[in-house]
Scaffold this motif. Structure first.
Motif, PDB file in Angstrom:
ATOM      1  N   ARG A 268     -48.139 -44.406 -28.979  1.00 46.32           N
ATOM      2  CA  ARG A 268     -46.827 -43.760 -28.832  1.00 46.32           C
ATOM      3  C   ARG A 268     -46.965 -42.256 -28.569  1.00 46.32           C
ATOM      4  NH1 ARG A 268     -44.661 -48.291 -28.784  1.00 46.32           N
ATOM      5  NH2 ARG A 268     -44.609 -47.471 -26.703  1.00 46.32           N
ATOM      6  N   ARG A 269     -48.099 -41.664 -28.958  1.00 45.87           N
ATOM      7  CA  ARG A 269     -48.355 -40.229 -28.753  1.00 45.87           C
ATOM      8  C   ARG A 269     -47.169 -39.378 -29.220  1.00 45.87           C
ATOM      9  NH1 ARG A 269     -52.780 -40.645 -25.336  1.00 45.87           N
ATOM     10  NH2 ARG A 269     -52.911 -38.432 -24.914  1.00 45.87           N
ATOM     11  N   VAL A 270     -46.992 -39.361 -30.505  1.00 39.04           N
ATOM     12  CA  VAL A 270     -45.848 -38.640 -31.107  1.00 39.04           C
ATOM     13  C   VAL A 270     -45.936 -37.151 -30.757  1.00 39.04           C
ATOM     14  CG1 VAL A 270     -44.604 -38.154 -33.242  1.00 39.04           C
ATOM     15  CG2 VAL A 270     -45.981 -40.260 -33.050  1.00 39.04           C
ATOM     16  N   PRO A 271     -44.922 -36.587 -30.103  1.00 42.62           N
ATOM     17  CA  PRO A 271     -45.028 -35.178 -29.723  1.00 42.62           C
ATOM     18  C   PRO A 271     -44.690 -34.229 -30.877  1.00 42.62           C
ATOM     19  CG  PRO A 271     -42.996 -36.110 -28.867  1.00 42.62           C
ATOM     20  CD  PRO A 271     -43.708 -37.220 -29.595  1.00 42.62           C
ATOM     21  N   LEU A 272     -45.321 -33.090 -30.876  1.00 45.18           N
ATOM     22  CA  LEU A 272     -44.953 -31.921 -31.709  1.00 45.18           C
ATOM     23  C   LEU A 272     -44.979 -32.155 -33.215  1.00 45.18           C
ATOM     24  CD1 LEU A 272     -41.760 -30.689 -29.725  1.00 45.18           C
ATOM     25  CD2 LEU A 272     -44.133 -30.078 -29.294  1.00 45.18           C
ATOM     26  N   TRP A 273     -45.441 -33.324 -33.666  1.00 40.45           N
ATOM     27  CA  TRP A 273     -45.204 -33.639 -35.077  1.00 40.45           C
ATOM     28  C   TRP A 273     -46.010 -32.794 -36.040  1.00 40.45           C
ATOM     29  CZ3 TRP A 273     -48.730 -35.676 -38.635  1.00 40.45           C
ATOM     30  CH2 TRP A 273     -49.930 -36.183 -38.124  1.00 40.45           C
ATOM     31  N   ARG A 274     -47.141 -32.231 -35.557  1.00 44.11           N
ATOM     32  CA  ARG A 274     -47.932 -31.403 -36.468  1.00 44.11           C
ATOM     33  C   ARG A 274     -47.344 -30.003 -36.609  1.00 44.11           C
ATOM     34  NH1 ARG A 274     -52.984 -34.215 -37.070  1.00 44.11           N
ATOM     35  NH2 ARG A 274     -53.155 -35.707 -35.378  1.00 44.11           N
ATOM     36  N   GLU A 275     -46.366 -29.679 -35.747  1.00 44.34           N
ATOM     37  CA  GLU A 275     -45.869 -28.297 -35.702  1.00 44.34           C
ATOM     38  C   GLU A 275     -44.845 -27.957 -36.769  1.00 44.34           C
ATOM     39  OE1 GLU A 275     -44.336 -26.948 -31.954  1.00 44.34           O
ATOM     40  OE2 GLU A 275     -46.105 -27.658 -30.863  1.00 44.34           O
ATOM     41  N   ALA A 276     -44.196 -28.961 -37.364  1.00 40.45           N
ATOM     42  CA  ALA A 276     -43.076 -28.638 -38.264  1.00 40.45           C
ATOM     43  C   ALA A 276     -42.863 -29.766 -39.268  1.00 40.45           C
ATOM     44  CB  ALA A 276     -41.798 -28.455 -37.430  1.00 40.45           C
ATOM     45  N   PRO A 277     -42.196 -29.474 -40.376  1.00 41.49           N
ATOM     46  CA  PRO A 277     -41.985 -30.519 -41.388  1.00 41.49           C
ATOM     47  C   PRO A 277     -41.011 -31.618 -40.943  1.00 41.49           C
ATOM     48  CG  PRO A 277     -40.925 -28.465 -42.051  1.00 41.49           C
ATOM     49  CD  PRO A 277     -41.717 -28.155 -40.830  1.00 41.49           C
ATOM     50  N   TYR A 278     -40.184 -31.334 -39.949  1.00 41.32           N
ATOM     51  CA  TYR A 278     -39.225 -32.343 -39.476  1.00 41.32           C
ATOM     52  C   TYR A 278     -39.098 -32.266 -37.961  1.00 41.32           C
ATOM     53  CZ  TYR A 278     -37.641 -32.282 -44.341  1.00 41.32           C
ATOM     54  OH  TYR A 278     -37.596 -32.337 -45.711  1.00 41.32           O
ATOM     55  N   CYS A 279     -38.789 -33.410 -37.355  1.00 39.96           N
ATOM     56  CA  CYS A 279     -38.344 -33.401 -35.953  1.00 39.96           C
ATOM     57  C   CYS A 279     -37.001 -34.109 -35.869  1.00 39.96           C
ATOM     58  CB  CYS A 279     -39.345 -34.130 -35.053  1.00 39.96           C
ATOM     59  SG  CYS A 279     -40.807 -33.146 -34.673  1.00 39.96           S
ATOM     60  N   VAL A 280     -36.254 -33.738 -34.841  1.00 40.83           N
ATOM     61  CA  VAL A 280     -34.951 -34.360 -34.592  1.00 40.83           C
ATOM     62  C   VAL A 280     -34.993 -35.028 -33.226  1.00 40.83           C
ATOM     63  CG1 VAL A 280     -32.544 -33.812 -34.017  1.00 40.83           C
ATOM     64  CG2 VAL A 280     -33.589 -32.823 -36.064  1.00 40.83           C
ATOM     65  N   LEU A 281     -34.428 -36.226 -33.152  1.00 32.10           N
ATOM     66  CA  LEU A 281     -34.290 -36.938 -31.885  1.00 32.10           C
ATOM     67  C   LEU A 281     -32.804 -36.952 -31.558  1.00 32.10           C
ATOM     68  CD1 LEU A 281     -35.367 -38.825 -29.660  1.00 32.10           C
ATOM     69  CD2 LEU A 281     -35.218 -40.695 -31.272  1.00 32.10           C
ATOM     70  N   LEU A 282     -32.495 -36.476 -30.378  1.00 29.17           N
ATOM     71  CA  LEU A 282     -31.080 -36.273 -30.062  1.00 29.17           C
ATOM     72  C   LEU A 282     -30.769 -36.905 -28.712  1.00 29.17           C
ATOM     73  CD1 LEU A 282     -29.742 -32.701 -30.502  1.00 29.17           C
ATOM     74  CD2 LEU A 282     -29.264 -33.882 -28.398  1.00 29.17           C
ATOM     75  N   GLU A 283     -29.664 -37.630 -28.623  1.00 24.09           N
ATOM     76  CA  GLU A 283     -29.317 -38.274 -27.350  1.00 24.09           C
ATOM     77  C   GLU A 283     -27.948 -37.818 -26.873  1.00 24.09           C
ATOM     78  OE1 GLU A 283     -29.818 -42.767 -26.147  1.00 24.09           O
ATOM     79  OE2 GLU A 283     -27.772 -42.449 -26.884  1.00 24.09           O
ATOM     80  N   LEU A 284     -27.913 -37.487 -25.591  1.00 28.16           N
ATOM     81  CA  LEU A 284     -26.645 -37.118 -24.952  1.00 28.16           C
ATOM     82  C   LEU A 284     -26.303 -38.170 -23.901  1.00 28.16           C
ATOM     83  CD1 LEU A 284     -24.349 -35.258 -23.874  1.00 28.16           C
ATOM     84  CD2 LEU A 284     -26.097 -34.033 -22.600  1.00 28.16           C
ATOM     85  N   SER A 285     -25.089 -38.714 -23.974  1.00 27.14           N
ATOM     86  CA  SER A 285     -24.633 -39.647 -22.933  1.00 27.14           C
ATOM     87  C   SER A 285     -23.539 -38.951 -22.142  1.00 27.14           C
ATOM     88  CB  SER A 285     -24.065 -40.927 -23.562  1.00 27.14           C
ATOM     89  OG  SER A 285     -25.073 -41.598 -24.254  1.00 27.14           O
ATOM     90  N   ASP A 286     -23.684 -38.998 -20.817  1.00 24.74           N
ATOM     91  CA  ASP A 286     -22.787 -38.196 -19.986  1.00 24.74           C
ATOM     92  C   ASP A 286     -22.085 -39.080 -18.960  1.00 24.74           C
ATOM     93  OD1 ASP A 286     -22.706 -34.957 -19.318  1.00 24.74           O
ATOM     94  OD2 ASP A 286     -22.156 -36.261 -17.624  1.00 24.74           O
ATOM     95  N   MET A 287     -20.811 -38.837 -18.772  1.00 18.01           N
ATOM     96  CA  MET A 287     -20.035 -39.646 -17.824  1.00 18.01           C
ATOM     97  C   MET A 287     -19.991 -39.004 -16.438  1.00 18.01           C
ATOM     98  SD  MET A 287     -19.143 -42.459 -18.831  1.00 18.01           S
ATOM     99  CE  MET A 287     -19.033 -43.455 -20.262  1.00 18.01           C
ATOM    100  N   GLU A 288     -20.552 -37.783 -16.290  1.00 16.10           N
ATOM    101  CA  GLU A 288     -20.464 -37.113 -14.983  1.00 16.10           C
ATOM    102  C   GLU A 288     -21.731 -37.324 -14.159  1.00 16.10           C
ATOM    103  OE1 GLU A 288     -18.912 -33.166 -14.750  1.00 16.10           O
ATOM    104  OE2 GLU A 288     -17.544 -33.545 -16.427  1.00 16.10           O
ATOM    105  N   SER A 289     -22.793 -36.561 -14.507  1.00 12.27           N
ATOM    106  CA  SER A 289     -24.004 -36.644 -13.679  1.00 12.27           C
ATOM    107  C   SER A 289     -25.196 -36.145 -14.480  1.00 12.27           C
ATOM    108  CB  SER A 289     -23.853 -35.745 -12.451  1.00 12.27           C
ATOM    109  OG  SER A 289     -23.768 -34.397 -12.915  1.00 12.27           O
ATOM    110  N   GLU A 290     -26.405 -36.391 -13.955  1.00 14.44           N
ATOM    111  CA  GLU A 290     -27.602 -35.935 -14.659  1.00 14.44           C
ATOM    112  C   GLU A 290     -27.633 -34.406 -14.714  1.00 14.44           C
ATOM    113  OE1 GLU A 290     -31.246 -37.915 -14.052  1.00 14.44           O
ATOM    114  OE2 GLU A 290     -32.396 -36.256 -14.926  1.00 14.44           O
TER     115      GLU A 290
END
Ligand code: FAD
Ligand code: 2HG
Ligand code: ZN
Length: 470
Positions: A268-290
């Motif tokens: 899975r190659r977890v990114p950035l995990w050694r850099e901080a005590p927590y990571c956040v995964l955030l998703e944006l869904s958009d009705m217009e365009s990329e």
């Protein structure tokens, strides 16, 4: 007992009544916490057969344990050790009955796998938003019976909010035809909401009508480091303000939970995990365009970095990168299971209390049980943490559970109460928490629950010993 077995064989055919060793796959819960012994596993193919099975069990005074995909977390879907309970598997009720694009609804049977519902909706250009790590094996009936949450609740709500109507076999074997695609119906008490989240203790759900939504034109996923829970909560506040209904996922993971994925799923190659005590995964869904979506998301991350609440961040460049980020989050449960038996707390708190709750409870646990390893992750966007506990590295898992589980549970649940939260946000009570619930639930609510159980299942044959003792 052979009389009830014969009665069940008459209803579904001998092949669909499993006994002895054939029952084994249905007798152990997903977490391998409990193995029971079933009288038999009965596998009906339609609602009428379910009703006939319930009638036969009532005649013989035999209790019934409904089971969908058996992915539940609180030992609710497996039989007890008596060898006298019938496991009622809903897996063969697997038809999608009707998809109504104009009404934006789908009507399906209880045994339909969650992923199949998602695919059926998607093929019509629509979205069925319920999304869980177990979606390849959990069922619609199980999702409704546990009022499952998952990763999209921040935008679309729990399973309860997605449900418009139910078909239910009652405890005396009647069929309640409550399937409805109506978004408004005020003709009396809301029976539907009684059966949702009842974990099979009030009736057997055989089918449901669920809401569908427009499929977003574009979805973007970001992964950000934060140096405290407080900063994760601040990022959530900024995300809600900037993205509004576009915010469809907001998950937080502590460093130890990410290290478990790194250890058990290195691909899975977890990114950035050694850099901080927590990571956040955030998703944006958009009705217009990329372009519109990228502009919004990058603006948010710039603002958050400017304020100092985000350290570093990446935005997935394509679908496969985004899917990998979600898999990292979803693999935490399996990584923790691979690490060994563990203690789960499926809690919710007001979002504004989460940082203080974590500071208080992290410190108390470290003080009481030196070396204990916290697997703290979950759906921060809706205030639900999986505040899980793994044994100290030098203590065998089983020994740790035997010695410390009750003490750890009391410590965490008392803190949840102190910070005005709930001891179960999404997994439910099952048999694992049935004796814990009375310590934390309002006594008037408990008394009302008991009266509802007695009214709907007076003989106490539906999933006894789960949710509430009568
Ligand atoms: P089962 O485990 O078979 O049953 C659950 C309960 O419902 C039992 O009490 C059972 O008796 C009852 N039941 C089942 N079907 C019926 C029916 N038709 N009528 C009446 N009662 C019934 N849960 C979440 O909420 N959010 C998550 O993000 C999440 N992620 C998970 C990830 C993984 C890897 C795993 C293993 C589990 C996860 N879960 C999650 C827990 C679980 O998947 C859900 O609780 C799911 O809704 C259970 O569905 P099921 O079909 O497996 O039900
Ligand atoms: C999740 O959010 C599930 O992944 C499972 O609810 C949580 O493993 C757990 O405790
Ligand atoms: Zn969860």
């Amino acid at each position: 007992m052979s009389e009830v077995l014969n009665a069940l064989r008459d209803i579904v055919g001998a092949k669909q009544v499993l006994i002895d060793a054939d029952c084994q796959p249905f007798e152990t819960d997903w977490r391998k916490r409990v193995t029971g012994k079933a009288l038999c596993v009965v596998r009906p193919a339609n609602t009428q057969e379910v009703a006939d099975i319930v009638k036969a069990c009532v005649r013989h005074g035999v209790s019934i344990v409904p089971q969908g995909g058996n992915t539940g977390m609180v030992v609710g879907a497996v039989p007890d050790a008596s060898g006298e309970q019938v496991v009622l598997s809903l897996q063969r009720l697997h038809r999608i009955r009707h998809l109504d694009p104009a009404n934006a609804t789908i009507t399906a049977e209880a045994g339909v796998i969650l992923q199949q519902l998602q695919v059926a909706a998607s093929e019509q250009g629509l979205l069925y938003p319920l999304s869980l790590g177990s979606q390849g094996s959990c069922t619609l009936g199980g999702n409704l019976s546990t009022n499952a949450g998952g990763t999209q609740v921040v935008r679309y709500g729990n399973t309860r909010e997605l449900c418009l109507g139910l078909e239910v076999v009652t405890a005396d074997g009647e069929i309640w035809q409550g399937l409805s695609g109506l978004r408004k119906d005020n003709t009396g008490y809301d029976l539907r909401d009684l059966f949702i989240g009842a974990e099979g203790t009030l009736g057997i759900i055989t089918a449901a009508t669920m809401k569908l939504f427009p499929k977003p034109r574009c979805q973007l996923t970001a992964w950000a480091t934060v140096d405290s829970v407080q900063h994760a909560v601040r990022l959530l506040e900024l995300a809600r303000a900037r993205l509004n209904a576009g915010l469809t996922g907001f998950e937080m993971m502590n460093q130890f939970s990410m290290s478990l994925v790194d250890k058990h799923f290195p691909e899975r190659r977890v990114p950035l995990w050694r850099e901080a005590p927590y990571c956040v995964l955030l998703e944006l869904s958009d009705m217009e365009s990329e372009d519109h979506a990228r502009h919004s998301l990058e603006g948010l991350l710039e603002e958050a970095m400017g304020e100092g609440c985000v350290g570093n961040a990446i935005v997935a460049e394509n679908l496969s990168q985004a899917q990998n980020l979600w898999l990292i989050r979803e693999n935490i449960t399996m990584a923790q299971a691979n690490e060994g038996l563990n203690i789960k707390h499926d809690i919710s708190l007001p979002v504004s209390a989460i940082a203080d709750f974590c500071a208080h409870t992290d410190a108390a646990l470290a003080r009481e049980i030196p070396g204990v390893r916290l697997v703290n992750f979950g759906h921060l966007g809706d205030g639900n943490l999986h505040y899980n506990v793994q044994c100290p590295a030098d203590v065998p898992h089983q020994v740790f559970l035997e010695r410390e589980e009750a003490r750890v549970n009391a410590l965490v649940n008392n803190a949840v109460k102190q910070f005005h939260g709930s001891i179960s946000a999404e997994h439910g009570i099952g048999s694992l928490k049935v004796d814990t619930l009375p310590k934390y639930k309002d006594p008037v609510a408990l008394a009302l629950m008991r009266r509802i159980k007695q009214a709907l299942d007076p003989k106490g044959l539906l999933n006894p010993g789960r949710v509430i003792r009568v």
